[in-house]
Enzyme design. Sequence first.
Site, mmCIF file in Angstrom:
data_model
loop_
_atom_site.group_PDB
_atom_site.id
_atom_site.type_symbol
_atom_site.label_atom_id
_atom_site.label_comp_id
_atom_site.label_asym_id
_atom_site.label_seq_id
_atom_site.Cartn_x
_atom_site.Cartn_y
_atom_site.Cartn_z
ATOM 1 N N CYS A 125 -5.414 -12.404 2.704
ATOM 2 C CA CYS A 125 -5.760 -12.864 1.358
ATOM 3 C C CYS A 125 -6.828 -13.964 1.401
ATOM 4 O O CYS A 125 -7.992 -13.668 1.637
ATOM 5 C CB CYS A 125 -4.506 -13.285 0.600
ATOM 6 S SG CYS A 125 -4.772 -13.227 -1.177
ATOM 7 N N GLU A 171 2.140 -8.713 5.144
ATOM 8 C CA GLU A 171 3.363 -9.313 5.715
ATOM 9 C C GLU A 171 4.600 -8.997 4.883
ATOM 10 O O GLU A 171 5.723 -9.094 5.368
ATOM 11 C CB GLU A 171 3.193 -10.828 5.885
ATOM 12 C CG GLU A 171 3.099 -11.664 4.601
ATOM 13 C CD GLU A 171 1.663 -11.837 4.089
ATOM 14 O OE1 GLU A 171 0.803 -10.989 4.400
ATOM 15 O OE2 GLU A 171 1.415 -12.824 3.357
ATOM 16 N N HIS A 180 -1.323 -8.730 1.058
ATOM 17 C CA HIS A 180 -0.330 -9.435 1.880
ATOM 18 C C HIS A 180 0.522 -8.403 2.613
ATOM 19 O O HIS A 180 1.665 -8.137 2.221
ATOM 20 C CB HIS A 180 0.562 -10.315 0.994
ATOM 21 C CG HIS A 180 -0.140 -11.509 0.464
ATOM 22 N ND1 HIS A 180 -0.287 -12.669 1.195
ATOM 23 C CD2 HIS A 180 -0.779 -11.723 -0.706
ATOM 24 C CE1 HIS A 180 -0.970 -13.555 0.492
ATOM 25 N NE2 HIS A 180 -1.278 -12.999 -0.669
#
Length: 556
Positions: A404, A535, A533
């Site tokens: 990001c 993750e 994102h």
Amino acid sequence: MIYKIKFTHCKYIMKQNSNSSKKSKTKFVFVVGGVLSGLGKGIVTSSIGAILKAGGYSVTAVKIDPYINLDAGTMRPTEHGEVYVTDDGGEIDQDLGNYERFLSVHIPKRNNITTGQVYLSVIEKERQLKYNGRDVEVIPDIVNEVKKRILECTNGYEFTLVEVGGTSGDIENLVFLHAVRELSREYPSINVMVTYLPYLKNVNELKTKPTQHAMSKLREVGIFPDFVVARSEIGIDKPRRWIISKRCFIDEEYIIDNPDLESIYTLPLLFEKQEFAEKILSKFGMKKDIDLLEWKKYSNKLRNATKELKIALIGKYVSHGKTEHADVYLSVLESIKHACAHKGIRPKIVQIQSTRFEEEPADAVLKGFDGAIVTGGFGSSGIEGKITAIKYLRENNMPFLGLCLGMQLAVVEYARNVCNMGGAHTTEVDPETRYPVIDILPEQKELLKNKKYGATMRLGACLAVLKKGTIVSKLYCAEEVFERHRHRYEVNPEYIEELEENGIVFSGSSPDRRLMEFMELPAHKFFVATQAHPEFKSAPLNPHPLFVGLVKACLK
Ligand code: GLN
């Protein structure tokens, strides 16, 4: 290759959870806390979910947060920890991340219930005369709203885990405990109390008194736990098990040991050593074989990992007084661990406050590291430090993954140092820059002008189309992916051509090519960044391809 990332669109999830008018057929497992918070109640809840799922059951989880905020979106990460983002754009408590990681399911935002949401909808209904002009009260109206919201999450699931934040005795979670008590009487349910046994060095023993007090507080509101999960540093022993059993009126076999573990992902196995799932099922009059093969494989990988990789996590919110924040970048930390375990590697992750690069030479800070991740973030502090770090990683052919803000600053760095655009910047930090290579999304401008900060970013799962033959498309083994977003700024479309002419490959974009979602430098060992994102989509049994890509590059 075991990474089969299943990118599910939010619409699918909403459909699964609609239609809640019929009586729910779910069974509830309520998880409540005793003694103190921060015990890992979320990990306990997630691990209970994992062992039930290993019995072939469909499981979902709900997190109750007793704060007044509507969601975690406007909270400072240094105060609250990571803001987790769901497929359907919820900005949520990080425990939902644990549920998704352990259960390998996508959980919608409605599964996070806060006091603020509950009161807001009751007040809105009152304004619409939905209570027919009578007094609207905490009991039954607030409690009923809580029950309704919990029940809306259960449709289609054999088990619903409900974790109530806070601890017994808190004023804040009282209405939620009342709702738990009522639901426990109306639906097949069990209650699990997660407690803490402090270890006192001077007497060399675990103390049970706080647990006894917490238990009596729960009984005051009519909750009688079926299980006690005893968290401790060293693990419970026989005398302490006996005391809890006698004083808390609970059979010894229903006291589950949960000492500190090296990896949270071994907790499902530890629970199963104690036949926790079988004991839960027997309370419902059920029986099933539990197959934890995948978790066993994962734990073997962790045990056998010998080679170490040193990975830097460069962020803005690392320092916290004398210590370091452990949960601001929780999902990033976990994603590195998942990818490393997958490759049989032991990660040594060091969180580096980005301002360090403003004070020390980058080669001194990054000496001895195999690769680095530059994380997301907001505002201007530490930005130049991040840019310096990215420049060093690019120029020294060190593996880099940008997330990001990490991607936005990789573009800024490239514009400044390769494309000759001195002073290029993101308008988030320098609104007057000559080269606004990162600029606010047009639809976001109005929102900020009107001070509409809550739940207004570009949020949730968005489709990206990947360019064939790029590193990113090879890692995903896909041409289209859904990744989760949380941002207001983007690569300025006016500069894309120039950046590409100078060597950046934008390897993925929104289907209309308006928004750049991925970038890479083909000549570099591994220089990959994304506006998303990723993750939030990594799981221990399903590591994320971008993190696996980074780890593989670090190994080279
Ligand atoms: N502050 C940047 C934006 O809003 C990046 C956000 C983030 O890293 N999540 O676009």
